[in-house]
Design an enzyme around this catalytic site. Structure first.
Site, PDB file in Angstrom:
ATOM      1  N   LYS A   1     -11.520   0.103  -4.697  1.00 56.09           N
ATOM      2  CA  LYS A   1     -11.768  -0.580  -3.184  1.00 56.09           C
ATOM      3  C   LYS A   1     -11.976  -1.931  -3.027  1.00 56.09           C
ATOM      4  O   LYS A   1     -12.746  -2.569  -4.085  1.00 56.09           O
ATOM      5  CB  LYS A   1     -12.887   0.307  -2.466  1.00 56.09           C
ATOM      6  CG  LYS A   1     -12.681   1.750  -2.232  1.00 56.09           C
ATOM      7  CD  LYS A   1     -11.512   2.212  -1.685  1.00 56.09           C
ATOM      8  CE  LYS A   1     -11.271   3.770  -1.593  1.00 56.09           C
ATOM      9  NZ  LYS A   1     -10.030   3.925  -0.437  1.00 56.09           N
TER      10      LYS A   1
ATOM     11  N   ASP B   1      -7.299  -0.996  -2.894  1.00 60.81           N
ATOM     12  CA  ASP B   1      -7.194  -0.359  -1.646  1.00 60.81           C
ATOM     13  C   ASP B   1      -8.005  -0.870  -0.393  1.00 60.81           C
ATOM     14  O   ASP B   1      -9.251  -0.571  -0.714  1.00 60.81           O
ATOM     15  CB  ASP B   1      -7.285   1.228  -1.725  1.00 60.81           C
ATOM     16  CG  ASP B   1      -7.087   1.984  -0.443  1.00 60.81           C
ATOM     17  OD1 ASP B   1      -6.972   1.661   0.567  1.00 60.81           O
ATOM     18  OD2 ASP B   1      -7.414   3.363  -0.722  1.00 60.81           O
TER      19      ASP B   1
ATOM     20  N   GLU C   1      -2.844  -1.170  -1.162  1.00 61.66           N
ATOM     21  CA  GLU C   1      -2.871  -0.070  -0.387  1.00 61.66           C
ATOM     22  C   GLU C   1      -3.531  -0.400   0.814  1.00 61.66           C
ATOM     23  O   GLU C   1      -4.849  -1.017   0.845  1.00 61.66           O
ATOM     24  CB  GLU C   1      -3.400   1.195  -1.016  1.00 61.66           C
ATOM     25  CG  GLU C   1      -3.416   2.394  -0.321  1.00 61.66           C
ATOM     26  CD  GLU C   1      -3.685   3.638  -1.361  1.00 61.66           C
ATOM     27  OE1 GLU C   1      -4.311   4.461  -0.777  1.00 61.66           O
ATOM     28  OE2 GLU C   1      -3.589   3.681  -2.377  1.00 61.66           O
TER      29      GLU C   1
ATOM     30  N   GLU D   1      -1.128   6.884   4.536  1.00 67.57           N
ATOM     31  CA  GLU D   1      -1.755   7.977   4.697  1.00 67.57           C
ATOM     32  C   GLU D   1      -1.959   8.518   5.924  1.00 67.57           C
ATOM     33  O   GLU D   1      -2.687   9.446   6.550  1.00 67.57           O
ATOM     34  CB  GLU D   1      -3.062   8.020   3.830  1.00 67.57           C
ATOM     35  CG  GLU D   1      -4.182   6.762   4.369  1.00 67.57           C
ATOM     36  CD  GLU D   1      -5.388   6.550   3.461  1.00 67.57           C
ATOM     37  OE1 GLU D   1      -6.301   7.110   3.899  1.00 67.57           O
ATOM     38  OE2 GLU D   1      -5.071   6.179   2.330  1.00 67.57           O
TER      39      GLU D   1
ATOM     40  N   ASP E   1      -0.380  12.361   3.146  1.00 65.13           N
ATOM     41  CA  ASP E   1      -1.444  13.197   3.043  1.00 65.13           C
ATOM     42  C   ASP E   1      -0.685  14.704   3.076  1.00 65.13           C
ATOM     43  O   ASP E   1      -0.532  14.782   4.056  1.00 65.13           O
ATOM     44  CB  ASP E   1      -2.416  12.654   3.472  1.00 65.13           C
ATOM     45  CG  ASP E   1      -3.544  13.587   2.992  1.00 65.13           C
ATOM     46  OD1 ASP E   1      -3.439  14.944   2.960  1.00 65.13           O
ATOM     47  OD2 ASP E   1      -4.624  13.110   2.487  1.00 65.13           O
TER      48      ASP E   1
ATOM     49  N   HIS F   1      -1.166  10.589  -0.513  1.00 65.69           N
ATOM     50  CA  HIS F   1      -2.428  10.183  -0.742  1.00 65.69           C
ATOM     51  C   HIS F   1      -3.206  11.696  -0.743  1.00 65.69           C
ATOM     52  O   HIS F   1      -2.710  12.708  -0.359  1.00 65.69           O
ATOM     53  CB  HIS F   1      -3.018  10.005   0.695  1.00 65.69           C
ATOM     54  CG  HIS F   1      -4.393   9.697   0.901  1.00 65.69           C
ATOM     55  ND1 HIS F   1      -4.972  10.614   1.715  1.00 65.69           N
ATOM     56  CD2 HIS F   1      -5.334   8.808   0.472  1.00 65.69           C
ATOM     57  CE1 HIS F   1      -6.200  10.324   1.767  1.00 65.69           C
ATOM     58  NE2 HIS F   1      -6.478   9.234   1.256  1.00 65.69           N
TER      59      HIS F   1
ATOM     60  N   GLU G   1      -2.533  10.595  -7.153  1.00 63.33           N
ATOM     61  CA  GLU G   1      -4.044  10.486  -6.821  1.00 63.33           C
ATOM     62  C   GLU G   1      -5.096  11.476  -7.430  1.00 63.33           C
ATOM     63  O   GLU G   1      -4.750  12.671  -7.268  1.00 63.33           O
ATOM     64  CB  GLU G   1      -4.543  10.075  -5.421  1.00 63.33           C
ATOM     65  CG  GLU G   1      -5.934   9.620  -5.130  1.00 63.33           C
ATOM     66  CD  GLU G   1      -5.952   9.040  -3.622  1.00 63.33           C
ATOM     67  OE1 GLU G   1      -6.797   8.240  -3.533  1.00 63.33           O
ATOM     68  OE2 GLU G   1      -4.975   9.259  -2.901  1.00 63.33           O
TER      69      GLU G   1
END
Length: 384
Positions: A167, A195, A221, A247, A270, A297, A330
């Site tokens: 992150k 991300d 991301e 996502e 997703d 995702h 993922e």
């Protein structure tokens, strides 16, 4: 025999031992909505929705009267019914997550009825092996966050992961410091992605991208708001880092907007939110037309993860060649008892390589005691 007799949503919740946060919110609880669809002969399938669990449950209950009595094998017919029933007020968001949960359960059922894995029913296993990447390195309120991130990344490396996603979104200077520390710790032979969960403006995202390019970032991301299509596009043109997102997009129509604007290099639908496996298959075909990669995702239990595995197993090569890189997907590594205690699965990961399972359907089932333990509905018995 193949007709749907019952649709039962479950909302499950679990308090976390160690709260964590990212650029937007802190998590101290995991909460999900699962759905069980049972046929007249007792055969059942499991699905999962991504998003606010109580609202997804309400969406599933809204669709239920229109689906009871339908043939489970006619999943596209059922999908169209749900899409049209929600078109006027739910073209994106929670209604589509409810559609997704039901659709995933129907694919699980179809696999069990036909005694085939979902990947085969999607059209065949083109990718029998997948490289899962470890999603982790969230922020925690600790004395030395940099050490926490480095230690966690090294643990993923020890476990055999060939790619890690961390992150960002704490501010450009801190982000750069932590990215540098993680890259130096894991070395150059492991892919590293970042991300931001749409934490930045275009200008800020560009500044961060230019600062971390030298650390071999495999993708950036959700750098900007999912509504800032132009920001995505401008960023792609100014950095060498591939840009990923999607996502927060719903249905093929949402991804067409992304692709028409040339906003991303990597599309991230997703499956449990964007329309289920039925619509994800269409999104993958659309992505190939635009020469975009697809990396779904995935955030939830082994139901969602298994759906992604079977989906990725069926993805077309992009492009095709004799010696292709293995596709990636993922794998959330954060604390989640709902994932690890409630759902049994048939996925095997060894030395950083995931082998696509050959069990019928999604290859998942539920631990009844754990389901009851975490159920918000305080149900007294498990419905067979």
């Amino acid at each position: 025999m193949m007709r749907i007799k019952e649709i039962k949503p479950y909302v499950l919740t679990s308090k976390l031992d160690e709260p964590f946060y990212f650029s937007q919110w802190q998590y101290d609880t995991r909460k999900i909505c699962l759905v069980k669809i049972t046929l007249e002969d007792g055969t059942y399938g499991w699905g999962e929705g991504y998003g606010p669990a109580d609202v997804i449950k309400a969406g599933i209950e809204y669709f239920t009267p229109f689906i009871i009595g339908r043939s489970a094998l006619e999943h596209e017919t059922i999908w169209q019914e749900m899409y049209l029933r929600s078109l006027d007020f739910g073209r994106s968001g929670i209604f589509q997550a409810a559609v997704s949960a039901i659709d995933v359960a129907l694919w699980d059922l179809k696999g069990k009825i036909l005694n085939q894995p979902v990947s085969v029913l999607l059209g065949g296993v083109k990718n029998p092996e997948i490289h899962p990447y470890a999603t982790g390195l969230y922020f925690e309120r600790v004395d030395d966050l940099e050490k926490k991130l480095v230690d966690e990344a090294l643990e993923y490396k020890k476990e055999g992961f060939k790619a890690i996603k961390m992150k960002v979104g704490l501010g450009i200077e801190l982000d750069t410091q932590y990215v540098k520390a993680v890259r130096n710790a894991i070395g150059d032979d492991i892919k590293l992605m970042i991300d931001a969960n749409h934490a930045y403006s275009y200008k800020e995202a560009l500044e961060l991208a230019l600062k971390v390019e030298k650390y071999s970032i495999s993708w950036f991301e959700e750098p900007v708001s999912p509504e800032d299509y132009d920001g995505y596009k401008k960023l792609r043109l100014r950095t060498s880092i591939p840009i990923a997102g999607g996502e927060c997009e719903y249905l093929k129509h949402g991804f067409k907007r992304l692709f028409d604007n040339d906003s991303v290099d990597i599309a991230q639908p997703d499956i449990c939110a964007t329309g289920g496996l039925t619509e994800a298959k269409r999104i993958a075909s659309l992505a190939q037309i635009y020469s975009k990669d697809v990396v779904p995702h995935t955030w939830g239990t082994w139901i969602a993860i298994s759906a992604a595995v079977h989906f990725v197993a069926n993805l077309d090569k992009n492009p095709g060649r004799m010696y292709s890189d293995k596709p990636v997907m993922e794998l959330d590594r954060t604390e989640n008892p709902l994932r690890d205690e409630v759902v049994r699965h048939s996925i095997v990961i060894k030395n950083g390589v995931l082998t696509v399972p050959k069990t019928p359907g999604l290859g998942v089932d539920i631990n009844e005691e754990a389901l009851l333990k975490y159920s918000c509905d305080n149900v007294k018995h498990f419905i067979k």
